[in-house]
Enzyme design. Structure first.
Site, mmCIF file in Angstrom:
data_model
loop_
_atom_site.group_PDB
_atom_site.id
_atom_site.type_symbol
_atom_site.label_atom_id
_atom_site.label_comp_id
_atom_site.label_asym_id
_atom_site.label_seq_id
_atom_site.Cartn_x
_atom_site.Cartn_y
_atom_site.Cartn_z
ATOM 1 N N ARG A 174 0.955 -8.576 10.800
ATOM 2 C CA ARG A 174 2.395 -7.735 10.945
ATOM 3 C C ARG A 174 3.437 -8.660 10.823
ATOM 4 N NH1 ARG A 174 0.570 -3.964 9.154
ATOM 5 N NH2 ARG A 174 -1.177 -5.411 8.903
ATOM 6 N N LYS A 206 0.844 -1.206 0.049
ATOM 7 C CA LYS A 206 -0.104 0.028 0.095
ATOM 8 C C LYS A 206 0.721 1.122 -0.009
ATOM 9 C CE LYS A 206 -1.320 1.336 4.066
ATOM 10 N NZ LYS A 206 -1.935 1.584 5.145
ATOM 11 N N THR A 207 1.728 1.250 0.959
ATOM 12 C CA THR A 207 2.480 2.476 1.001
ATOM 13 C C THR A 207 3.367 2.713 -0.357
ATOM 14 O OG1 THR A 207 2.926 2.044 3.148
ATOM 15 C CG2 THR A 207 4.318 3.703 2.599
ATOM 16 N N ASP A 236 -4.533 8.107 3.502
ATOM 17 C CA ASP A 236 -4.452 6.834 3.753
ATOM 18 C C ASP A 236 -5.228 6.361 5.134
ATOM 19 O OD1 ASP A 236 -2.913 4.489 4.059
ATOM 20 O OD2 ASP A 236 -1.252 5.448 4.847
ATOM 21 N N GLU A 237 -5.234 5.214 5.101
ATOM 22 C CA GLU A 237 -6.207 4.619 6.090
ATOM 23 C C GLU A 237 -7.487 5.276 6.109
ATOM 24 O OE1 GLU A 237 -4.790 2.204 7.915
ATOM 25 O OE2 GLU A 237 -2.708 2.445 8.328
ATOM 26 N N GLN A 292 -9.160 -3.850 8.669
ATOM 27 C CA GLN A 292 -8.114 -3.225 9.492
ATOM 28 C C GLN A 292 -8.738 -1.948 10.124
ATOM 29 O OE1 GLN A 292 -4.057 -3.495 8.383
ATOM 30 N NE2 GLN A 292 -4.446 -4.002 6.434
#
Length: 749
Positions: free
Chosen positions: A606, A32-33, A220-221, A251
DNA sequence: CTCACGCTCTTTTTT
DNA sequence: AGAGCGTGAG
C-alpha cells in the site's frame, strides 16, 4: 484514441479486448482500477454496448464508490448508468426484482451478524441450551461457514459438512435457524448470494431477462470470490461469455470467508479460449518497498510465481522499529508523523496506520488525540452498528416487514414502556395458543387478562407508522423517519436521561436523519424497502459524522484487511509480532500462515514512498503483559533493505534485560529531525515522564499548544538555551519559527 | 419492572 | 482495561 494514450502495452491489450473471456492478472499497484474503468469507458465510447448493458462488481462499497466516480470522470454523466455494485448489493437488486418467483417477497429483511446472533440466542433458549456456554456468535459463524461451502450450494446435507463433535445438535439449530429466517421473511448475508444462485438456476425466466439487460461482465478481486459469487458470475455471463475478471492470487485474504483462490487459478479451464493479460509493472511504490514486499511473498509455496517490476525506482529504505511497549510504538508512529509533516510538508491524509486487529487502534487513537492530530478510524465500530441506530433501524425494518420478529423483540420495550420478561412470556403464550404470530397476537388484541399499557402503546406506534409508510413515495422518506422517531419517543426518552452518553446518541440519530436526506436526494422515489436493503449492506461505509471538510488533514487508521485497494505515501505497519501478525489463530496451519503472509504483502504494497514496520517488545493484552517476539515476516526481508531503530517511552518497562534485536544494525541517531531530544531521550527514563522540562526555566513545555499574537495557534517543537537566551521553536501549520521567549508574549492555547 | 453493581469474556480479519 | 450481560435489591 485518447483513452488509450495513458496506458502501457499490456494495459492497452486488456482495455481493447472485446469479445470472449478475459483474465487480467494484476499485481499490486499495476493500475488495475485504471484498466477496468478505461475498459468500461472504451466499450461505451466505441458503441460496443450501452452503459446500462455493463455489469461490474467489486468487493467493498468503498471500491464501488471509487469506480463509479472514476467512470463518470472519464465519460461524463452517462457513466452513472453503468451497473456497479458489490456482489451482495447486486444480489439484493436481483432478488428484489425477481425473487417472488422463488418465494422471496420484495420486502425481505436482511439480518446482519448481530441480528443472526440474537435469533440464534432465542433458539438456544428454546432448546434449553445455555447461550453462555454455547456462544450464539460462534454458532452463527459455523452456520455461515457451512453456507460458504460449494457442496452445500450444490445440495449436500449441511451436517455432513462439519465435524460434528458438538455437545449440541448442530443440525437441529441449523434447521430451526432457517425455519425462523423464512418465518421472519429475512435473509442473512450468505442467503443473498445463495438465493440468487437458486433464482438463476430456477428456470423462472429471471436469468434470461437479466441476460438481456447485461451483456458485458466485469468482476474485480476475483481471487476473493466464493463459490456462490463464482456461480452468479458464471450464470449471468453464460450467454455471451463476455466476462472479464481481475485479480491477484497474492492478494487473496478472505479464505476464512469462503473465498476460493481456485476460482482465479482455474479461470482458463473454466472458460476455454480465455485471453490472459498480465500487468506486472508497479507504478505505486519505490523499489525498496517493492523488494521488501516481494521478498516476503516469495516464501509462499502455494502461488503463481511472478516478479513485479518497479517503475518508480529508488527510495527510502524500510524503517523497522521495535519499541519497548505498545505506548512506545504509538509514540514512535505519531512522532514520525509530526516530524514528516514538518520536514516534508505532508498532511494528515498522506499517512495510514495499519494493524492486524481492530482492538489495536486504541493506543494510536489516544496518542493522536494527545497530539491534537485529526484522524479517522475506518471500520471498527461502524455507525450502523451503534445501538441507537440499530434500534431505529429495527423500527423501520419491523414497520416494513411485520414478520421480522428479531426487530420486533428489539424494540418492543425500547425505549422502556413496561414490557418486560413477564409480559413477553404472555404474548408468546397467547401467540402459541392461537397459532398466530406474536405480532398478530398483539395487534388483534388477543392477549387476555390485564395487559400492560406498554403493549397497546407499542401496537399504536407501529400501526400508525405503518399507515404512513403506505403512502410512501408521496410521503417523503425523511418525513416518515422523523415521524417514527417522534412516535416512538426514542429521542424524547434519551433527552430525559440528561447524560453525556445520551446526548451523543441523540447526535448520532441526527446524523442518521441527515443520511436519510442524502439518500432521498440521490433516490427521489425512494421506498422504505429499498432504503433498508441498501443501508443494510452499507457496513464499510464511512461514518456520516466524519466531517468531510477536515478529511484532508486526517490520518487514516484501519486494519490491513480494510487497506486492500488503497494507497498512501506513508504507511505504518504496526504490531508486527508473532501471534498478532501472523495471528495466533492462523498459525497452526501452513495455509493459515500463507494467508497471513499475503495480508502482510497487501500491507507493504500500500505504501508509495515510505514504510515503517513496527512492533513492541512488551504488550498488554487482557490486562496482562506479554513478552513479544518480532514477526517471522520481518526476518524475510533482507537486512540491506532495512534501517532499524528502537524507541523507548515511559510507561511500563521490560523486567528483563533488553535483548537486542538487529543489535548490530541499531542506529542510535534518530531519524527525527524535529528536536529528537524531546521525543526520545527525554522520555527515556520513567522519571522524565512527568515532563518537568530539564532546567524547568520555561513555563511552557514541548508539545504545548500556544497562542502567538501574530501567528496564532501553534505547537512547541523544542525549547533550548536558558535565561535570556531561552529559545522556543513553534510550528505554525507547515512552517516553524523560533523566538526568544523573553521578547515573545505567548499564551497557552 | 428498573436500576445498580459485579462478574465474565474479550481479540482475527468483513459482505 | 473495558464492555456487556445477568443477578439481586428497590
Amino acid at each position: 484514441m485518447s483513452i488509450l494514450d495513458s496506458l502501457n502495452e499490456s494495459q492497452k491489450k486488456a482495455v481493447i479486448h472485446t469479445d470472449g473471456p478475459l483474465l487480467i492478472l494484476a499485481g499490486a499497484g499495476s493500475g488495475k482500477t485504471r484498466v477496468i474503468t478505461h475498459r468500461i469507458a472504451r466499450l461505451i465510447g466505441d458503441g460496443v454496448v450501452p452503459p446500462t448493458g455493463i455489469f461490474a462488481v467489486t468487493f467493498t462499497n468503498k471500491a464501488t464508490e471509487e469506480m463509479k466516480n472514476r467512470i463518470v470522470r472519464l465519460i461524463g454523466p452517462q457513466g452513472s448508468s453503468v451497473f456497479i455494485k458489490t456482489f451482495h448489493a447486486a444480489s439484493v437488486y436481483i432478488l428484489r426484482r425477481y425473487g417472488e418467483a422463488i418465494g422471496i417477497p420484495s420486502s425481505f429483511s436482511i439480518y446482519d451478524t448481530s441480528d443472526q446472533a440474537s435469533l440464534i440466542k432465542e433458539i438456544l433458549l428454546q432448546m434449553r441450551l445455555d447461550p453462555k456456554k454455547i456462544r450464539p456468535e460462534s454458532i452463527a459463524s459455523k452456520i455461515s461457514e457451512v453456507k460458504d461451502r460449494a457442496e452445500l450450494i450444490d445440495g449436500a446435507d449441511p451436517t455432513l459438512l462439519l465435524q460434528k463433535n458438538f455437545s449440541y445438535d448442530f443440525h437441529e439449530i441449523y434447521e430451526e435457524y432457517h425455519r425462523r429466517l423464512a418465518a421472519n421473511n429475512a435473509l442473512d448475508f450468505n442467503d443473498l448470494l445463495i438465493k440468487t444462485v437458486h433464482l438463476l438456476r430456477s428456470g423462472t425466466g429471471a436469468l434470461e431477462r437479466l441476460q438481456r439487460q447485461w451483456t458485458y461482465f466485469m468482476i474485480d478481486e476475483y481471487q476473493d470470490t466464493n463459490y456462490a459469487q463464482y456461480l452468479i458470475a458464471k450464470h449471468l455471463a453464460s450467454a455471451g461469455k463476455n466476462i472479464c475478471v481481475v485479480g491477484d492470487d497474492d492478494q487473496s485474504i478472505y479464505s476464512w470467508r469462503g473465498a476460493d483462490i481456485r476460482n482465479i487459478l482455474n479461470f482458463e479451464k473454466d472458460y476455454p479460449g480465455a485471453a490472459v493479460v498480465t500487468l506486472d509493472t508497479n507504478y505505486r511504490s519505490t523499489r525498496p518497498i517493492l523488494d521488501a514486499a516481494s521478498s516476503v511473498i516469495r516464501n509462499n509455496v502455494n502461488r503463481k510465481a511472478k516478479e513485479i517490476r518497479s517503475h518508480k525506482g529508488d527510495g527510502e529504505r524500510v524503517v523497522w522499529c521495535r519499541a519497548n511497549n505498545e505506548y512506545g510504538e504509538a509514540e514512535f508512529v505519531v512522532n514520525t508523523i509530526i516530524s514528516l509533516k514538518h520536514r516534508e510538508g505532508l498532511s494528515g491524509r498522506d499517512f495510514a496506520v495499519f494493524y492486524r486487529t481492530n482492538a489495536q487502534s486504541r493506543v494510536f487513537e489516544d496518542r493522536l488525540r494527545k497530539e491534537n492530530i485529526p484522524y479517522r478510524v475506518v471500520g471498527g465500530m461502524k455507525f450502523y452498528e451503534r445501538k441507537e441506530i440499530k434500534d431505529l433501524l429495527a423500527y423501520l425494518k419491523f414497520i416494513a416487514n411485520p414478520l421480522d420478529q428479531v426487530s420486533m423483540l428489539r424494540i418492543i420495550n425500547t425505549p422502556a414502556r413496561g414490557v418486560g420478561r413477564v409480559a413477553l412470556e404472555r404474548i408468546r403464550e397467547t401467540a402459541r395458543g392461537a397459532g398466530v404470530s406474536e405480532w398478530t397476537a398483539i395487534s388483534e388484541g388477543l392477549i387476555g387478562g390485564k395487559i400492560p399499557r406498554g403493549i397497546a402503546e407499542f401496537r399504536d406506534i407501529i400501526l400508525k407508522c405503518r399507515d404512513s409508510a403506505r403512502g410512501m413515495p408521496e410521503t417523503r422518506l425523511s418525513d416518515f423517519v422523523e415521524q417514527v422517531i417522534e412516535e416512538s419517543r426514542y429521542v424524547k426518552s434519551l433527552e430525559e436521561e440528561e447524560s453525556v452518553e445520551a446526548r451523543s446518541r441523540i447526535e448520532n440519530i441526527g446524523e442518521f436523519v441527515n443520511s436519510v436526506y442524502d439518500y432521498q436526494q440521490a433516490n427521489p422515489d425512494a421506498t422504505l424497502d429499498g432504503f433498508l436493503q441498501d443501508i443494510s449492506l452499507y457496513t464499510t461505509e464511512e461514518n456520516p459524522e466524519d466531517d468531510p471538510d477536515s478529511r484532508g488533514n486526517q490520518v487514516t487508521l484501519m486494519t490491513v484487511h480494510n487497506a486492500k485497494g488503497l494507497e498512501f505515501p506513508v504507511v505504518f505497519l504496526t504490531g508486527m509480532e508473532e501471534d498478532i501478525f501472523p495471528h495466533k489463530l492462523s498459525s497452526d496451519t501452513e495455509e493459515g500462515i500463507e494467508e497471513e503472509r499475503r495480508l502482510c504483502y497487501v500491507g507493504i504494497t500500500r505504501a508509495m514512498e515510505r514504510i515503517y514496520i513496527t512492533c513492541a517488545e512488551l504488550r498488554r493484552t487482557f490486562n496482562e503483559i506479554y513478552h513479544k517476539e518480532p514477526s517471522r515476516f520481518i526476518f524475510e526481508i533482507p537486512g540491506s533493505l532495512i534501517e532499524a531503530t528502537e524507541y523507548i517511552s515511559a510507561g511500563y518497562q521490560s523486567a528483563q534485560p533488553r535483548r537486542g534485536f538487529f543489535e548490530k544494525k541499531v542506529y542510535n541517531e534518530s531519524h527525527f529531525d524535529v528536536e529528537p531530544d524531546d521525543s526520545i531521550d527525554d522520555d527515556n527514563t520513567p522519571e522524565a515522564s512527568n515532563q518537568t522540562e530539564g532546567p524547568g526555566e520555561s513555563k511552557f513545555r514541548v508539545r504545548d499548544s500556544v497562542l502567538h499574537p501574530k501567528y496564532g495557534v501553534g505547537r512547541i517543537l523544542s525549547i533550548e538555551g536558558s535565561g535570556d537566551n531561552l529559545k522556543i521553536t513553534i510550528l505554525f501549520g507547515r512552517s516553524s519559527k523560533t523566538f526568544l521567549e523573553k521578547y515573545t508574549p505567548l499564551e497557552k492555547a
